[in-house]
Design an enzyme around this catalytic site. Sequence first.
Site, PDB file in Angstrom:
ATOM      1  N   HIS A  73       0.834  -1.206   0.000  1.00 30.44           N
ATOM      2  CA  HIS A  73       0.000   0.000   0.000  1.00 30.44           C
ATOM      3  C   HIS A  73       0.866   1.252   0.000  1.00 30.44           C
ATOM      4  O   HIS A  73       2.085   1.165   0.068  1.00 30.44           O
ATOM      5  CB  HIS A  73      -0.985  -0.015   1.172  1.00 30.44           C
ATOM      6  CG  HIS A  73      -0.340   0.028   2.523  1.00 30.44           C
ATOM      7  ND1 HIS A  73       0.320  -1.037   3.087  1.00 30.44           N
ATOM      8  CD2 HIS A  73      -0.263   1.023   3.435  1.00 30.44           C
ATOM      9  CE1 HIS A  73       0.775  -0.704   4.279  1.00 30.44           C
ATOM     10  NE2 HIS A  73       0.438   0.540   4.520  1.00 30.44           N
ATOM     11  N   HIS A  75       1.474   3.792   2.047  1.00 31.22           N
ATOM     12  CA  HIS A  75       2.139   4.448   3.177  1.00 31.22           C
ATOM     13  C   HIS A  75       3.655   4.405   2.997  1.00 31.22           C
ATOM     14  O   HIS A  75       4.203   3.418   2.521  1.00 31.22           O
ATOM     15  CB  HIS A  75       1.766   3.756   4.492  1.00 31.22           C
ATOM     16  CG  HIS A  75       0.464   4.246   5.046  1.00 31.22           C
ATOM     17  ND1 HIS A  75      -0.355   3.458   5.807  1.00 31.22           N
ATOM     18  CD2 HIS A  75      -0.155   5.441   4.932  1.00 31.22           C
ATOM     19  CE1 HIS A  75      -1.425   4.153   6.153  1.00 31.22           C
ATOM     20  NE2 HIS A  75      -1.330   5.362   5.636  1.00 31.22           N
ATOM     21  N   HIS A 162      -7.506  -1.044   5.578  1.00 34.47           N
ATOM     22  CA  HIS A 162      -6.396  -0.188   6.008  1.00 34.47           C
ATOM     23  C   HIS A 162      -6.385   1.192   5.332  1.00 34.47           C
ATOM     24  O   HIS A 162      -6.677   2.181   5.978  1.00 34.47           O
ATOM     25  CB  HIS A 162      -5.075  -0.908   5.810  1.00 34.47           C
ATOM     26  CG  HIS A 162      -3.908  -0.161   6.382  1.00 34.47           C
ATOM     27  ND1 HIS A 162      -3.789   0.091   7.727  1.00 34.47           N
ATOM     28  CD2 HIS A 162      -2.812   0.386   5.798  1.00 34.47           C
ATOM     29  CE1 HIS A 162      -2.684   0.762   7.943  1.00 34.47           C
ATOM     30  NE2 HIS A 162      -2.076   0.958   6.795  1.00 34.47           N
ATOM     31  N   ASP A 183      -0.224  -4.079   5.768  1.00 37.56           N
ATOM     32  CA  ASP A 183      -1.077  -3.631   6.874  1.00 37.56           C
ATOM     33  C   ASP A 183      -2.511  -3.900   6.482  1.00 37.56           C
ATOM     34  O   ASP A 183      -2.890  -3.711   5.333  1.00 37.56           O
ATOM     35  CB  ASP A 183      -0.880  -2.141   7.124  1.00 37.56           C
ATOM     36  CG  ASP A 183       0.502  -1.842   7.696  1.00 37.56           C
ATOM     37  OD1 ASP A 183       1.199  -2.804   8.069  1.00 37.56           O
ATOM     38  OD2 ASP A 183       0.876  -0.658   7.769  1.00 37.56           O
ATOM     39  N   GLU A 208       1.362  -8.599   9.639  1.00 35.81           N
ATOM     40  CA  GLU A 208       1.748  -7.498  10.517  1.00 35.81           C
ATOM     41  C   GLU A 208       1.191  -7.781  11.894  1.00 35.81           C
ATOM     42  O   GLU A 208       0.225  -8.548  12.031  1.00 35.81           O
ATOM     43  CB  GLU A 208       1.178  -6.175   9.991  1.00 35.81           C
ATOM     44  CG  GLU A 208      -0.343  -6.092  10.053  1.00 35.81           C
ATOM     45  CD  GLU A 208      -0.840  -4.750  10.565  1.00 35.81           C
ATOM     46  OE1 GLU A 208      -0.164  -4.143  11.417  1.00 35.81           O
ATOM     47  OE2 GLU A 208      -1.915  -4.320  10.131  1.00 35.81           O
TER      48      GLU A 208
END
Lengths: 605, 836
Positions: A73, A75, A162, A183, A208
């Site tokens: 993702h 982030h 998420h 995540d 995670e």
Amino acid sequence: VCGVNGRFAWLVEGGAGQDVGRSCILVSIGGKNVMLDCGMHMGFNDDRRFPDFSYITRNGRLTDFLDCVIISHFHLDHCGALPYFSEMVGYDGPIYMTHPTQAICPILLEDYRKIAVDKKGEANFFTSQMIKDCMKKVVAVHLHQTVQVDDELEIKAYYAGHVLGAAMFQIKVGSESVVYTGDYNMTPDRHLGAAWIDKCRPNLLITESTYATTIRDSKRCRERDFLKKVHEAVERGGKVLIPVFALGRAQELCILLETFWERMNLKAPIYFSTGLTEKANHYYKLFITWTNQKIRKTFVQRNMFEFKHIKAFDRAFADNPGPMVVFATPGMLHAGQSLQIFRKWAGNEKNMVIMPGYCVQGTVGHKILSGQRKLEMEGRQVLEVKMQVEYMSFSAHADAKGIMQLVGQAEPENVLLVHGEAKKMEFLKQKIEQEFRVSCYMPANGETVTLPTSPSIPVGISLGLLKREMAQGLLPDAKKPRLLHGTLIMKDSNFRLVSSEQALKELGLAEHQLRFTCRVHLHDPRKEQETAMRVYSHLKSVLKEHCVQHLPDGSVTVESILIQAAAHSEDPGTKVLLVSWTYQDEELGSHLTSLLKKGLPQAAS
Amino acid sequence: MGRGVTGLAPACLRASQLELFSPGAPGWPFGDFHALPGRRLCGRPLQIRQVARPGAGPEAAEGRGAGLSSLIMDPECSQLLPALCSVLADPRQPVTDDTCLEKLLDWFKTITEAGSSLLLLQENPCLLGLLCHVLKPQDLSPRVLAFSLRLAGMLAAQEDCFQYLQGDSSLFVASAAGQLLVHVLGLSLQGPAEGHPGLQTGDWPVCAQKIVSHIEESLRSAATPQITQALNVLTTTFGHCHNPWTQVLWVRLSPLVARLLEKDPVPAAHSLVDLLLSVARSPVLSSSSCGLWETLAQTLSHLSPTQAGPLALGILKLQECPQALRAQAFAVLLQPLTCVLEATAQAPGLLDSWDGTGGASVTVDTLLASKAACVGLLCRTLAHLELLQPLPQRPSPWPQAPLLGATVTILRLCSGSATPTSDAGGHLCAFLVGCVRVQRAALDFLGTLSRGTGPRELVTQVFAVLLEYLTSPDSSPTVLKKAFQATFRWLQSSPETPGCSDLDPHAQLFLRELLPVLPKRLCSPCWEVRDSGLEFLTQMIGRWGGQAGFRRALLASEVPELTEQLLRDPESYVRASAVAAMGQLSSQGLRVTPASPEHPGGQQKSLLAELLHILSTDSEGFPRRAVMHVFTQWLRDGHADVAADTERFVARVLQVASQDLDWEVRAQGLELALVFLEQTLGRPSSHCPYAVTPPVAAPPGPLAQALRPLCRVQLFEFAFRALFDCDRPVAQKSCDLLLFLRAQTASYSGPQGSGSVPEVASVEAALQRWQAGDQGQPLGYLEPEVVVAVLRSMDLEGLRGALAESSDRVEKSPQSLLQDMLATVGALGEDEADCY
């Protein structure tokens, strides 16, 4: 490390502890090397912010060693090192991510680059051109689409919740597979749905474990708390600053405030800095299928991301009298607009700053969250923080319950915990091992874990061998496995089962005979020939189902077993029986020897 | 561990690393005392100055610790340190953040590197206390233990006092421990072995002997990880220490290393290669006759073709190396390509002459074993040759033509256009067809080969295969990008026709075929392809925009029209590239203006207006930044549209740029302002526009008159606003610009206008409000005299000094770090583990 011997190896870099670590995991599976995520660490201002790729480069060039990179993702702790990795360290292969991640990732990278370059000592940072060149190497994937990376390696993405576009990935080589969660969030929130995966029974699930021991209170409570605090501050005429990163949590909070303002008919202005709302709107609209059901349903009547109450912020507004709420970047109060507004508003106790996420050491955000109220600013000035400081975690990670739920869904053979704190992970590890009866690992940074698997290896059987088996008259039956004897030849990474004769021929080897021999002493004063005769008669009567023969030279045979009688050199009253047999008749040979050791029946004498 | 770090014997302060000054004495580097508190040592006030100059010190070299520049501990930090040490020593108070410990180490490192590590320990007994405390067996977090170990190692490495090392095998598991071993080995031998190069290992200090036997044990081990660790320690040792004792060590260990080659497969082959290369690079070892070259030759022939590649490349990069070994190494690299040529029934040519040492069958086996093996070996080989090609020590004669032939063949095998004539060729074809990895590697290498020449027919083949890739609908975006890059390089290297600065007829011909391909790529559904196409176009125009042949071909194609359409592309990267390309087209007069017969009365929007529109409305930064680059270039070059009314142009652009949310657009606005300023004041652009040096000759005319155009375009309002910009680079740039301007004005003759006092005061007041963060009212038109007076009254140097410091300088200070670590203890709750 692996290949047909069926071993995984992985290496976990970063992600330990309560800091915003660098997620970067190397998995070797069935001879393929895959890098999972390529995150950066916000807490450093030098090369240490990026994973130490020398772990990989010592195995040769990155492009040669790695078969692909997968980003879970957008982030930065999962993708922030990507341009560095591909353009500065020199990875030239494919990078896989979902479509929303592909769209949003460069925006965040660019945002971060600008903040980094804004500061001193950040000269050796990737450039806009590098971000673009890196993004050109990206291959975007759809959910549940099986993507063939090469002839042997395939990957598949699953919804992870998420943040917009977050995905879990299944990586498969032959019969071996790994699932990497990135995540994820097992409960739906304001704008996203819950993570889901099918019962894919991977050899390994890498999950995670940020909230390894926590059972989080309902998000509704936190939301209520947040709204209450904002409302109170605005009611008393204060200004509320919410430092955020450009995309992600900001949108969730915007939806929350927008709805609340509408319901309560509030008039205080809400601003969002730097024109990012527009961009966010664009992507949330574009990827509406990735949001949750409620947003998708109401989309036709009203786009949740078109905010009536939230306006673009202008620097001049900060001095306006009266209450207001401002979302400003960056999220840790370490530079730019959010810090500028903070300095303006910090002195007034009516104002409030709400930190909706973690702050690394060295940022003003970290200082005020740890309770420091007198901050030294440039030029030995001291800024006294009188405004109210609040921390509200809105991060969307699975809690302990959620992690257990996902393990239950996927039914892995092994679990590996990453992205969490050692002590808490230990607790979760025990729980997983107890409940699911699977092995659970929690490697430290830079540690390699190797895991044996039982891969199915195709073996070719020679036609001759099969024909011979058929000639025995038994038809093949899937329900009745049969034992087939042959010789396994491994050549050029091919496996073939052939008859031993063919193997000897192919390999140009000569056959050796192996015989076991044994001496048995018999008390018998008669001549050797008579003793042999007695042995023959005895065996003939005992071993009825075997072919017992008395040969002209006086020896006795039972199948391949040969028995000869000889005189004892010292004791004339004792005869020595020499017994020898091939390894094929090993069982019969030992049975026969034990029979003879008991002596011959008296009746015959 | 208990006896691991002991015996920190007193060490003398190294005078060479300290420079002693008395305050006020010549050379005294600091203006006032409070800036750097003094320390009393031996009854005399002393100042310890940073010896490493900014930008040249270890910090800069490693790019680390930029924020922790305070080299001696100030009293505030000394006061905080004991509390922190006791927190670290307390297992009940977990340290939650690795980065803090790392930064703490950074800080200690800067202190010890200034030569005051003993001072550090003496003045902060709490540190020694911490080290002693962590040695006791207890439930200490691995982070704190690792931190303490590293701190101890760092302190020890600084002094000649590291006496013992426990031969604990657990130390050997991590690479950090390996590094420490190398340090200790080096330090322990500095004294005894240095003076006596003949000293045998048996006479070495006990701790060195222990380390050596540990390494021997590991090399004999059957476990690959242990062998790897030992090899890595040796690699580091031979890489960093070039003392005579390393030769003794190598003589002792090389038989064990050679024994590894007898195993099949060779364990830890990569680490082995690294070790052998680090030995070969060591001046001490490569010059001695210790069988090194034989070992290298033996290793080359023992390793698989894939493993041998890096070793071969490393050998060829060596400065000094026997010719026979070089030939053997080069043969290893060439073998796969020889196989490719043979498999397609082509004469390997010169490759043959290099390839005389056998091993060919192994290479063929590898190439034909499986697709993965074939692809892997070819990619590695191409990459190695690509690295080798530009090096001065590359083998000579360089087989340029056969290499070109082989690369073209590989590309054809990949595209399916080669016809295999043998079984092996058929196999290769099946493996390579459509293989993107090999295509990328081959195109990269092909581009590198453009530096050399080749026979005409081969160059024709190169252009043909490039065209094939650029045309093929099967080419993936990443392959196309490489094909564009390789094409540009080959066009660039093609010889120019003598007497005429145009492309040679050969390349002309190619161009005529290429330009019809480009429109298809500019219309690709993949933004990556459109963008790569535009980048290629921009490069081409930049290089050949002035040449008749190219201009004709370009104008005859749809390219200019399509490029203009891409200004409205949905993808911002493409819009930005289109802006750059259009800027180039327009500069070269290649923009297609609508022919009046076809568009009667159709008033096409001027490009300037179009770009201004993008600058003021585009939602993304990239296109806006690209526009600013184009405008700056246009202003510099005197583009016709700009020259028509330069003042209006500059005023408009600055006005739009000042509103931009992207600080890089605002910074670029300052760049444009600077160009205008230089043009107005009649100073030719120098290489360093910010150099504050008086101009050689003062331009004519009174100052006020010269400044008037700058005032009319409101350049000062723009620059003053930028001076207080919340983004530091903008403020810095503006400060530099104003300093430059002030230096310029100083040289003007005529009445130095002082401006009316009230006006100056009101501007200064406005600037003060801006500085305080208040955006306030615009300044409006300023008279040149007022500007000059304001400029002179401003402390621009002071501002520049303040801006030179990073915006988070205070937060990055050691004191701030210690405060943060202490404040965090117990402050973070259960739920703090978080992510942004």
